[in-house]
Design a protein around this motif. Structure first.
Motif, short mmCIF file in Angstrom:
data_model
loop_
_atom_site.label_atom_id
_atom_site.label_comp_id
_atom_site.label_asym_id
_atom_site.label_seq_id
_atom_site.Cartn_x
_atom_site.Cartn_y
_atom_site.Cartn_z
N GLY A 113 0.80 -1.21 0.00
CA GLY A 113 0.00 0.00 0.00
C GLY A 113 0.84 1.27 0.00
N LEU A 114 0.17 2.39 0.24
CA LEU A 114 0.86 3.68 0.26
C LEU A 114 1.94 3.71 1.33
CD1 LEU A 114 1.16 6.57 -0.78
CD2 LEU A 114 -0.67 7.26 0.77
N GLU A 115 1.68 3.05 2.44
CA GLU A 115 2.65 3.00 3.52
C GLU A 115 3.98 2.40 3.01
OE1 GLU A 115 1.40 0.49 6.72
OE2 GLU A 115 2.97 1.21 8.09
N GLY A 116 3.87 1.33 2.24
CA GLY A 116 5.06 0.70 1.68
C GLY A 116 5.78 1.61 0.71
N ILE A 117 5.01 2.25 -0.15
CA ILE A 117 5.62 3.18 -1.12
C ILE A 117 6.35 4.30 -0.38
CG2 ILE A 117 5.10 4.92 -2.87
CD1 ILE A 117 2.86 3.08 -3.88
N GLU A 118 5.71 4.81 0.64
CA GLU A 118 6.34 5.91 1.38
C GLU A 118 7.63 5.46 2.07
OE1 GLU A 118 3.04 7.65 3.65
OE2 GLU A 118 2.78 9.07 1.98
N ALA A 119 7.64 4.20 2.51
CA ALA A 119 8.87 3.66 3.11
C ALA A 119 9.99 3.59 2.08
CB ALA A 119 8.60 2.28 3.70
N VAL A 120 9.64 3.18 0.85
CA VAL A 120 10.66 3.08 -0.20
C VAL A 120 11.12 4.48 -0.62
CG1 VAL A 120 11.07 2.37 -2.58
CG2 VAL A 120 9.86 0.83 -1.01
N LEU A 121 10.19 5.40 -0.72
CA LEU A 121 10.58 6.78 -1.08
C LEU A 121 11.51 7.36 -0.02
CD1 LEU A 121 7.17 8.12 -2.46
CD2 LEU A 121 9.25 7.67 -3.78
N LYS A 122 11.24 7.02 1.21
CA LYS A 122 12.10 7.46 2.31
C LYS A 122 13.51 6.87 2.16
CE LYS A 122 12.46 9.53 6.31
NZ LYS A 122 12.29 10.97 6.34
N GLU A 123 13.55 5.59 1.83
CA GLU A 123 14.87 4.96 1.62
C GLU A 123 15.61 5.63 0.47
OE1 GLU A 123 14.68 0.73 1.10
OE2 GLU A 123 13.85 0.36 3.10
N ALA A 124 14.85 6.03 -0.55
CA ALA A 124 15.48 6.65 -1.73
C ALA A 124 16.11 7.99 -1.38
CB ALA A 124 14.45 6.82 -2.83
N GLU A 125 15.59 8.63 -0.35
CA GLU A 125 16.17 9.93 0.02
C GLU A 125 17.63 9.80 0.44
OE1 GLU A 125 13.63 11.66 2.99
OE2 GLU A 125 11.93 11.73 1.61
N GLY A 126 18.02 8.62 0.80
CA GLY A 126 19.42 8.41 1.13
C GLY A 126 20.32 8.25 -0.08
N THR A 127 19.76 8.42 -1.27
CA THR A 127 20.56 8.30 -2.49
C THR A 127 20.59 9.64 -3.20
OG1 THR A 127 18.83 7.86 -4.13
CG2 THR A 127 19.49 6.01 -2.72
N ASP A 128 21.29 9.70 -4.31
CA ASP A 128 21.35 10.93 -5.11
C ASP A 128 20.41 10.88 -6.30
OD1 ASP A 128 23.70 12.38 -3.76
OD2 ASP A 128 24.44 10.34 -4.06
N LEU A 129 19.64 9.81 -6.42
CA LEU A 129 18.66 9.72 -7.50
C LEU A 129 17.43 10.52 -7.11
CD1 LEU A 129 17.87 8.32 -10.22
CD2 LEU A 129 16.80 6.54 -8.81
N LYS A 130 16.99 11.40 -7.99
CA LYS A 130 15.79 12.19 -7.71
C LYS A 130 14.58 11.40 -8.16
CE LYS A 130 13.79 16.22 -6.73
NZ LYS A 130 13.83 16.81 -5.39
N ILE A 131 13.67 11.17 -7.23
CA ILE A 131 12.48 10.39 -7.57
C ILE A 131 11.25 11.26 -7.47
CG2 ILE A 131 11.06 8.40 -6.98
CD1 ILE A 131 13.41 6.90 -6.17
N TYR A 132 10.49 11.32 -8.55
CA TYR A 132 9.18 11.96 -8.56
C TYR A 132 8.15 10.85 -8.53
CZ TYR A 132 11.84 16.08 -9.79
OH TYR A 132 12.75 17.10 -9.78
N PHE A 133 7.18 11.03 -7.66
CA PHE A 133 6.21 9.97 -7.41
C PHE A 133 4.94 10.22 -8.23
CE2 PHE A 133 2.94 8.49 -4.06
CZ PHE A 133 2.84 7.23 -4.64
N ILE A 134 4.61 9.25 -9.05
CA ILE A 134 3.34 9.32 -9.77
C ILE A 134 2.41 8.36 -9.04
CG2 ILE A 134 2.50 9.60 -12.13
CD1 ILE A 134 5.12 8.52 -13.14
N VAL A 135 1.34 8.87 -8.50
CA VAL A 135 0.47 8.07 -7.64
C VAL A 135 -0.26 7.01 -8.46
CG1 VAL A 135 -1.46 8.17 -6.02
CG2 VAL A 135 0.18 10.07 -6.14
N PRO A 136 -0.20 5.74 -8.02
CA PRO A 136 -0.94 4.69 -8.75
C PRO A 136 -2.43 5.07 -8.82
CG PRO A 136 0.50 3.69 -7.10
CD PRO A 136 0.52 5.18 -6.86
N SER A 137 -3.01 4.95 -9.99
CA SER A 137 -4.41 5.36 -10.14
C SER A 137 -5.38 4.25 -9.77
CB SER A 137 -4.68 5.83 -11.57
OG SER A 137 -4.44 4.79 -12.49
#
Lengths: 588, 588
Positions: A113-137
């Protein structure tokens, strides 16, 4: 206002980093000319003649006459297809010059769910890759025909859209739009009421009035183009054309030819990968590889670079933030060779040097994962060989069954009617006729469903393969010629916390663990690729002619790809979107 | 979600309007091909083969093989320069195919503040012209050197930015950015924190580090380009190039040549008018006229149309709303002839037909104006001939004075030192030396200031001219060779509720009333143009070689144009931004 950047631009403070002596590929003016880039923190301060920005403590990189391009952007990619956790994924794509991606992390959402996605996005903040989130429709894809872990309803989507990194809605399915599904329309209204949010289409085979309706509804990009007609249909309707060049589908060459041969305006054309598998990423690369193909197929150098930079940024109205070498943009910069032998030599992301002449300079430590993305294998009932039995009508000795056959080059399935023997009241597979058992076991702890059917086209003999990756519900898909091996494979998959397993003659012959959501591994790319090659090798030994059998298997669960599918809810007739009985009739 | 539009797109409901049998100028794909446009309400539902959208009650317009273009957009225009109230202005520009403008209504703001602008925007809602509001970034232009009616501080700007029609900040002045004026930086932060808001630059002569700083601060468009160098400076920095082709400045030909000769990418290039005067609008037209010039100077047809449609829309991130013929966009459509003899034949705005083969079909009634934009002439003290006296030092018979001379083709001023006689202690003008009195009278009821000086270059004899239009404070500017005529002209201007007056030998010889803000007239374009031609004619009779003398006069009040200016605060030395004494020394 970042006053430090202004000070560097004005020359009153030295830059942190200056890349000099390059050839600037300017995606705005369409030119290539000599110059450099001055960086302050994570932001570009000046471009062109930037000698004035060099001070005592400025890191100066000599580009030695090579080309300077913006960092590449992939406007539509599901990182989960690489089976890499987000940190090794970031390392892998950054190494190929990709500094930003737009992604829905849809597969993680299906499981956690969204909770999982937010956890992954949080992990990504520790990298230099810029991630833009497109919300699953929409999660799951087929709510009535499959069981997922996470679900996205309009309220969750609204919450997700409010994230500052959310740039729109993903995978808006054409027929759902023309049918005006109320939930989807509600989410469209929400997204379109927020400036800067984009509706990303998933519009295969939408033409004429149907395509007009999708664009009128607000869809502004699409990545499901296959032929010349698709190119015109999108661009003429003002819909951004994302040419896909990934692992599962490589459409770019055909589409690019249409664009170039017809001298179409390229400002609304970009290159995306959608799905990129571990081995492809390891062996071919990412957008750098797609660029080589584009250049080999006649794209002008600047035009090709625009297709993975500014054009993508504009499609998401992010052109003032990323996608070009200009003041105020994120300092995402590649040093590359020229169009003849195109290669990314060095990459800078957010001002930090990631690679130096191909050598990776950074390493992102494996984080402590959030509990919501771990331990996601929840079976309600024990799995035994009997779990996979398909009972024949009482007294039957032979039945006619509907087998779905995958095509060898694309996981579309066709119908084949075969006669199968019945032993002890259970319909048996028949490897001589290339008929295997296939099943999907619900693993989100919700209902213990097991859907069952018969599969052709894989030609596996003497074992079973099981995987916790199965689009678009990520239950455990399992296929084999032995109930025992199937049960072992599924149980081993669960033991691993998710993963892919091949059982051969009663023993685990190859496996990989995906402890994160049952989808992703923390291994670095090279190690994971080695494991996946081994899985492929064993599967090939067991007789399959399909190059990437687990990938094909994962798409057999997708209730949206014609003509048949298997989900935890059963054997699916895709055109009618209904569960059907694979047993057609009793023969004797 | 506009379900009606979807229904028309899908063909389940007939269109309200279908324009068929046209040649579509597709600004997205860059093509021209045969087809039509189907409209539902104010929105395009489908483009291309739209026969299926025609029903019994559909209005069908036959384009007879002519071209169909999107309605034109002017990304930077001050409608007040036309002296037309917003409704006759809308009629005038719609007649030339302009269906949308981006404007700050800065002049109205100078007189009546945000309240006045909002009143005008409200009046505009009664028309079919789509107006996007760019919030003025600073009013008055020179707070310490002039008195204005309205003032914009960061709090007011913030409030204005929150309007749904607000698309950004206007006229962000280069040197104010590099100097990091705190108020301006605060407003930048506010605007940039709201998605979709754009910073429009006013960046003449900004190069290198200064230009980098402006773009790094977030400025993404600029309309102050004059030469080849300016083109490169903007595009290479990722700053949208607005090529100006108006009345006061016609820069497009030079800039376009640079773009075309260097094969620069044109996606960030548009054409704007900035200021367009009554007579020019009446005799030449609007963007249609600029397009004729662009086409005559070698621009490709589709490229030229893109420069007044989609490129402008993109510069404001409005491309999903306007700027192209595609589903979901506002139904702004022109039927035009081809590039050889380019002319707008018919215009549709928001789905409504405005003109039919040049004939205007709509008329916007004059509304009851809000009180805040009426009766704006507030003198604190009566104006008499003595009001304009410049006293000489006690006992002086002749003085050396600093006269500002306007150039004949652009209202830049140079210094000229002349000797002037003193009579009864008052310094006198000298028409033999082309020295006139000039003054600005504060009219916002704030302080009764009168600034005075000497003017050359106008060559007026035997009277005075007064105007309530004076950039950027719109106090009453008056110039003449007789204190009596000057007083009469100012008082008549006040009697009119604002306007422009010429007094000749003690009598009003020509005049026009601007009852709205002292800037605008409710007359239709043709009548107003006639009155302005008469003003020009009388001024020319009185000896001026300047084609549009009142326009030049209005710029003499601008404390930003070198080298000198007159404001209500006094005689201004522009480079030092200070008030100076025009009397240099006593000669005898």
């Amino acid at each position: 206002m970042n006053k430090e950047v202004l000070a560097v631009a004005k020359g009153t403070k030295p830059a942190d980093l200056v890349i000099k002596n390059g050839k600037i590929v300017n995606v705005y003016s369409g030119e290539i000319y000599e110059g450099g880039v001055a960086v302050c923190g994570d932001t570009i301060a000046a471009v062109g003649d930037v000698e004035y920005c060099i001070g005592e403590n400025t890191t100066v990189v000599d580009a030695q006459g090579k080309y300077l391009t913006p960092g590449f952007l992939d406007g539509h990619i599901h990182p989960e297809s690489s089976s890499l956790a987000i940190r090794p994924f970031a390392e892998a794509v950054l190494s190929h010059g990709t500094t930003g991606i737009m992604t829905d992390l849809h597969e993680v959402g299906v499981v956690s769910g969204l909770e999982g996605i937010e956890a992954v996005l949080k992990e990504a903040e520790g990298t230099d890759l810029k991630i833009y989130f497109i919300v699953p429709s929409h999660v799951p894809f087929s709510p009535n025909l499959e069981t997922s872990g996470g679900r996205f309803d309009p309220a969750i989507i609204r919450k997700a859209l409010k994230r500052p990194d959310a740039v729109g809605l993903s995978e808006c399915v054409g027929p759902y739009i023309t049918a005006e599904f109320p939930d989807l329309m509600e989410s469209f209204d929400d997204a379109l009421s927020m400036p800067g949010k984009t509706l990303q289409g998933h519009l295969p085979d939408m033409y004429g009035g149907a395509m007009s309706a999708c664009v009128a509804a607000g869809v502004s990009t699409d990545h499901e183009s296959f032929c010349e007609k698709d190119v015109f249909e999108r661009l003429r309707n003002g819909c951004h054309l994302m040419m896909r060049e990934g692992s599962a589908a490589r459409n770019m060459t055909t589409l690019l030819k249409t664009v170039l041969d017809n001298h179409l305006d390229t400002s609304m054309v970009s290159i995306v990968t959608d799905d990129l598998h571990t081995v492809d990423l390891a062996e071919r690369g990412h957008l750098d590889d797609a660029l080589r193909t584009a250049l080999a197929n006649g794209a002008d150098f600047v035009t090709a670079i625009q297709m993975v930079t500014v054009n993508c940024a504009r499609a998401f109205q992010l052109e003032r933030e990323i996608g070009g070498l200009a003041p105020g943009r994120r300092a995402d910069i590649n040093i590359t060779t020229g169009p003849e032998d195109f290669k990314v030599l060095s990459t800078f992301a957010g001002g930090r040097q990631i690679t130096d002449n191909g050598k990776l300079l950074v390493h992102y430590e494996t984080p402590v994962h959030e509990p919501c993305i771990l331990n996601t294998m929840h079976l309600l009932n024990p799995i035994t060989p009997e779990s996979f039995h398909i009972k024949a009508p009482a007294g039957a000795k032979k039945v006619k069954a509907l087998v779905m056959d995958t095509l060898p080059y694309i996981p579309f399935t066709n119908r084949r009617d075969v006669e199968l023997p019945v032993v002890d009241g259970v319909v048996r597979c028949d490897t001589d006729q290339d008929v295997l058992y296939i099943a999907q076991v619900e693993r989100h702890g919700k209902n213990g469903n097991i859907g069952k059917g018969f599969m052709g086209g894989f030609h596996i003999k003497g074992g079973a393969m099981a995987s916790s990756v199965g689009h678009d519900n990520h239950n455990i898909i399992v296929m084999g010629d032995s109930f025992e091996d199937m049960a072992l494979a599924v149980n081993r998959c669960v033991e691993l916390g998710g993963g892919q397993v091949i059982v051969r003659e009663g023993k685990v012959a190859a496996e990989v663990a995906y402890p994160i959501c049952g989808l992703l591994s923390d291994l670095p790319l090279s190690e994971l690729a080695e494991k996946k090659r081994e899985l492929n090798r064993v599967a090939h030994e067991m007789g399959t002619p399909i190059a990437i059998p687990f990938m094909f298997l994962s798409f057999i669960c997708l209730a949206a790809i014609p003509a048949y599918a298997i989900t935890d809810c059963g054997f699916i007739d895709v055109p009618t979107q209904s569960v059907i009985d694979p047993i057609l009739e009793v023969v004797e």
